[in-house]
Design an enzyme around this catalytic site. Structure first.
Site, PDB file in Angstrom:
ATOM      1  N   CYS A 279       0.854  -1.189   0.000  1.00 50.82           N
ATOM      2  CA  CYS A 279       0.000   0.000   0.000  1.00 50.82           C
ATOM      3  C   CYS A 279       0.886   1.233   0.000  1.00 50.82           C
ATOM      4  O   CYS A 279       1.968   1.221   0.583  1.00 50.82           O
ATOM      5  CB  CYS A 279      -0.905   0.022   1.242  1.00 50.82           C
ATOM      6  SG  CYS A 279      -2.140  -1.275   1.291  1.00 50.82           S
TER       7      CYS A 279
ATOM      8  N   GLU B 298       2.146  -3.747  -5.740  1.00 47.08           N
ATOM      9  CA  GLU B 298       1.077  -4.742  -5.737  1.00 47.08           C
ATOM     10  C   GLU B 298      -0.131  -4.182  -6.478  1.00 47.08           C
ATOM     11  O   GLU B 298      -0.491  -3.019  -6.329  1.00 47.08           O
ATOM     12  CB  GLU B 298       0.706  -5.098  -4.291  1.00 47.08           C
ATOM     13  CG  GLU B 298      -0.298  -6.221  -4.166  1.00 47.08           C
ATOM     14  CD  GLU B 298      -0.525  -6.630  -2.721  1.00 47.08           C
ATOM     15  OE1 GLU B 298      -1.587  -6.309  -2.169  1.00 47.08           O
ATOM     16  OE2 GLU B 298       0.378  -7.260  -2.152  1.00 47.08           O
TER      17      GLU B 298
END
Length: 546
Positions: free
Chosen positions: A402, A436
């Site tokens: 994140c 990601e």
């Protein structure tokens, strides 16, 4: 986490396949189309008045997600169709155009795909482009029109092969030591994709590119035998079939119910800033009814009132995030925080971040993660600006799980600084990395901008030898920058730099690209100084390190 990076307040970003806006000043008629029970119900769709970024009135189509009554006055929580969820809001009856109301259809009796319910049973059918219906994919927010091809293993250059065969819908690029399919954005279907080891000549159009120093190949990297992209690891439609409990923070969209679709926190006070959340975050239920949620800016603990916060500050000894300070230059510092050793802080950080990240979910098990918090220093302490997290062990070569820049610090270059720092850590670790997936719309823009500037900086720094055109391979660019090869290829294709000319691949730098890059670099004042980084990577494969 992606995502990172700021929108213009009140601006709506339209997605592909959006329906046209309804403009004009329709008059709300209280006696217009209502439900058989005489009231507007959840699931209805109708135009709603809002102000756009140009401060003009518009009437986009919106869906009623919830209705509440406060002192005899009804409020409606609306989601603007094809707008980002961060623009959802409570509106009054006067802003609804009841003449064009669409009532929800009856819930289908037949089960949906994979036996999972839709985002909202009983809602009208969404208008989806035919291409999206055929593939079952959710279309991303594009920067320009692209074609997608699945790219599995990239072959080594084969002597005597046919290097001039262009990519087609059935042809593919094969990366070394990879066994799973990948997706790379291809700008032109007629443009071949070079091998990673095949050198590409770099020369300007009209002789406009600048040259400075010769590019030096990076040191050897660890072999990556198990790396996969998030897109390939998940199901064919880009949605995870099940979240990876080992550390992935990608949200499982099948659990996107009416509760998580609505913002539950009205306002957050963090230090000298008041933040208006964009998305749902699972703070305790009793705190969601408060007009303001108070957070300690150093330990991120939350309280229900200003008096509670003031009482906490008399006991809180922290003036910086817990963990080790691994970077400091000027007023900017980075702290490395272990999710196992500082569990309370890590969980509170995740709760705060979830208010501004829609594509990630929250796991209270923070043990598999490291958090890198960027702060700005003044006489009162180290104030959090943003952060990114990464898995201690990532078999998919992820260097970011994140990433977030808090809204008060957005549009000031901190997003790219976080991204640059994540790749600086990858260089020290001797690895290539990638964020990601999926990235948020703002995260995608930030990463694409960073990749473009970094790669163009390498290409424009190449120096010709013996009067010949300078040459460089995809592998060399990846080693120098620590950007994963797939991201290098997709960026070159996004910039439309790759051409095939007289039996070899060339990268053509036009005057517009060179001038645009130089203007962008003049604005990019914040950079990471590797000399100020004090970081020693750990081998997290040994469980004793945890």
């Amino acid at each position: 986490m992606a995502e990172v990076v700021s929108p213009v307040p009140g601006a709506g970003r339209r997605e592909p396949g959006e329906v046209g806006r309804t403009r004009g000043p329709p008059v709300a008629d209280p006696g217009a189309a209502l439900s058989p029970q005489g009231e507007i119900i959840e699931g209805c769709r109708l135009p709603v008045l809002r102000r756009n970024q140009d401060n003009e009135d518009e009437w986009p189509l919106a869906e009623i997600l919830s209705v509440k009554d406060i002192s005899g006055r009804k409020l409606f929580y609306v989601h603007y169709i094809d707008f980002n969820k961060r623009l959802d809001e409570w509106v009054t009856h006067e802003r609804l155009d009841l003449k064009k109301i669409q009532f929800p259809k009856k819930e289908a009796k037949t089960p949906t795909k994979n036996g999972l319910p839709g985002s909202r049973p009983g809602s009208p059918e969404r208008e989806v482009p035919a291409s999206a219906q055929a593939s079952g994919k959710t279309l991303p927010i594009p920067v320009q029109i692209t074609l997608r091809f699945n790219l599995p293993k990239e072959r080594e250059a084969i002597p005597g092969g046919e290097p001039d065969q262009p990519l087609s819908s059935s042809s593919c690029l094969q990366p070394n030591h990879r066994s799973t399919k990948r997706k790379v954005e291809v700008v032109s279907p007629a443009t071949p994709v070079p091998s990673e080891t095949a050198p590409a000549s770099v020369f300007p159009q009209n002789g406009s590119a600048r040259r400075a120093v010769a590019a030096q190949p990076g040191r050897k990297r660890k072999s990556n035998c198990l790396g996969t992209d998030e897109d390939s690891q998940d199901s064919s439609d880009g949605i995870p079939s099940a979240p990876r409990m080992t550390g992935s923070l990608v949200s499982d969209r099948s659990h996107d119910d009416i509760v998580t679709r609505m913002k539950n926190i009205e306002c957050i006070e963090l230090g000298r800033h008041r933040l208006k959340p964009w998305y749902f975050s699972p703070y305790p239920q009793e705190l969601t009814a408060l007009p303001v949620l108070y957070l300690c800016e150093f330990c991120l603990k939350y309280g229900r009132s200003l008096k509670c916060l003031q009482r906490h500050l008399t006991k809180c000894d922290l003036r910086h995030p817990p963990g080790n300070e691994i970077y400091r230059k000027g007023t900017i510092s980075f702290f490395e925080i272990d999710g196992r050793k500082n569990k309370s802080y890590s969980q509170n950080l995740c709760l705060l971040a979830k208010c501004f990240l829609d594509h990630k979910t929250l796991y209270y098990d923070t043990d598999p993660f490291l958090f890198y918090v960027m702060t700005e220093y003044d006489c009162k302490g180290f104030h959090i600006v943003g952060y990114f997290s990464k898995e201690k062990e990532s078999t998919e070569d992820y260097n970011v799980a994140c990433i977030l820049t808090l809204p008060p610090y957005q549009r000031r270059g901190y997003g790219k600084l976080l991204i640059e720092f994540s790749y600086e850590l990858s260089k020290v670790e001797g690895k290539t990395g990638t964020p990601e997936k999926p990235l948020s719309d703002l995260g995608l823009l930030s990463y694409r901008s960073y990749w473009s500037q970094t790669i163009l900086e390498i290409l424009m720094g190449l120096k010709s030898e013996s009067g010949e055109r300078p040459q460089i391979t995809i592998n060399e660019i990846s080693e120098i920058t620590s950007i994963k090869k797939e991201d290098v290829i997709s960026t070159l294709q996004y910039l439309n730099l790759i051409n095939y000319y007289k039996g070899q691949y060339i990268l053509t730098l036009s005057e517009d690209i060179v001038d645009g890059h130089e203007r962008a670099m003049l604005k990019r004042l914040l950079r990471i100084d590797s000399k100020c980084l004090h970081f020693t990577p750990k081998d997290w494969s040994k469980r004793g390190k945890w």
